[in-house]
Design an enzyme around this catalytic site. Structure first.
Site, PDB file in Angstrom:
ATOM      1  N   LYS A  29       0.933  -1.053  -0.191  1.00  0.00           N
ATOM      2  CA  LYS A  29       0.023  -0.010   0.116  1.00  0.00           C
ATOM      3  C   LYS A  29       0.955   1.200  -0.084  1.00  0.00           C
ATOM      4  O   LYS A  29       1.832   1.382   0.981  1.00  0.00           O
ATOM      5  CB  LYS A  29      -0.790  -0.323   1.297  1.00  0.00           C
TER       6      LYS A  29
ATOM      7  N   SER B 101       1.435   5.754  -1.299  1.00  0.00           N
ATOM      8  CA  SER B 101       0.660   6.841  -1.969  1.00  0.00           C
ATOM      9  C   SER B 101       0.474   6.933  -3.301  1.00  0.00           C
ATOM     10  O   SER B 101       1.525   6.587  -4.071  1.00  0.00           O
ATOM     11  CB  SER B 101       1.487   8.039  -1.439  1.00  0.00           C
TER      12      SER B 101
ATOM     13  N   ALA C 156      -0.698  13.620  -0.111  1.00  0.00           N
ATOM     14  CA  ALA C 156      -0.970  14.739   0.812  1.00  0.00           C
ATOM     15  C   ALA C 156      -0.105  15.697   0.473  1.00  0.00           C
ATOM     16  O   ALA C 156      -0.564  17.048   0.133  1.00  0.00           O
ATOM     17  CB  ALA C 156      -0.993  14.318   2.262  1.00  0.00           C
TER      18      ALA C 156
ATOM     19  N   HIS D 199      -5.680  11.101   7.909  1.00  0.00           N
ATOM     20  CA  HIS D 199      -6.147  10.266   8.453  1.00  0.00           C
ATOM     21  C   HIS D 199      -6.970  10.785   9.470  1.00  0.00           C
ATOM     22  O   HIS D 199      -7.815  11.584   9.608  1.00  0.00           O
ATOM     23  CB  HIS D 199      -5.236   9.229   8.965  1.00  0.00           C
TER      24      HIS D 199
END
Length: 279
Positions: free
Chosen positions: A54, A56, A110, A153
């Site tokens: 997993k 970004s 982000a 998050h």
């Protein structure tokens, strides 16, 4: 099969069934739990032995030759973007000009969104960017050690506890600017593997989690550590959605738009959108 994903509630919720042998015919998983900043770097390290990770979406252009995007299991949606927080003061984005800003990773979605947002709304640009562990950012903003922090998050739910102010919701900015959902985290797998099978096993794990949410609670909370159970559930509700089950057309459009736009700004390597699709 070796896999790496974060200990965050959305990831442990998604992969609970596969990790615990509840997905028929799926191979046993050997799990590495690591924050997204670490998995981003592992994916680009050619010596790593991981099969599935997993990462970004912002890190995807650097690894797309070796890894394929799995069209399920990841984090993409609406109303779930990162926030820019300050300790009060001006609500004008331009007030960040020349300021010190903490970010959780320099290769995260982000931060990529932040750079696109700042290029549009902070004339002259922000000042020093400081990469800081996610859990240290809000205390640092509160204590005045930095001027602003980029958070992700569960910080969406907890930042008021630190007395902080939201300067910008980058997900809302992206959605209003493009009309598309925001791509955050991607599941990738080595191109040398059976990608269709990995996609089926991942999707089956997602569907099992939705059908039997109570079965994953202990596993989720074990890795969420000191997180409040209600915050953990809010985290899952926000980041595990229809796009987790399948990216679909709008999901692929969002990923393509983000990475194309970032490449045009010189922030990531250019990609061939066709490589986002399973071969």
């Amino acid at each position: 099969m070796k896999i790496a994903f974060s200990p965050c509630p959305n990831d442990t919720f998604v992969f609970h069934a596969w990790v615990h042998g509840l997905v028929p015919d799926a191979p046993k998983l050997e799990v590495t739990y690591a924050d997204i900043d670490i998995t981003n770097r592992l994916a680009s390290d050619g010596s790593n032995k991981l099969d599935v990770l997993k990462i970004s979406y912002a890190a995807l252009p650097w690894v797309l030759d070796d890894y394929a995007l799995i069209p399920c299991g990841g984090a993409l949606g609406r109303g779930c973007g990162p926030l820019v927080l300050t300790n009060g003061g001006s609500s004008d984005p331009a007030s960040l000009k020349g300021r010190r800003v903490a970010v959780p990773s320099d290769r995260s979605t982000a931060y990529l969104l932040f750079r696109l947002w700042a290029a549009q709304l902070v004339p002259g640009g922000v000042g020093e960017i400081i990469v800081m562990p996610f859990h240290e950012i809000m205390p640092a903003v509160r204590d005045g050690r930095i001027d602003a922090g980029l958070v992700i998050h569960e910080a969406r739910f907890t930042y008021p506890n630190y007395g902080l102010t939201m300067l910008a919701d980058l997900g809302s900015w992206w959605e209003s600017d493009t009309g598309l959902p925001i791509p955050l985290g991607a599941i990738i797998a080595r191109r040398s593997l059976d990608l269709a099978a990995i996609s089926r096993w991942t999707q089956a794990s997602v569907e099992h989690a939705w059908k039997h949410p109570q079965l994953s609670q202990a596993y989720v909370m074990q890795h969420a550590q000191e997180m409040d159970p209600q915050v953990a559930q809010a985290h899952i509700d926000l980041y595990v959605n229809d796009f987790t089950g399948s990216l679909g057309g709008s999901g692929y459009a969002a990923v393509t738009s983000l990475l194309t736009r970032a490449a045009e700004e010189g922030l990531v390597p250019a990609i061939d959108p066709a490589k986002l699709l399973l071969p």
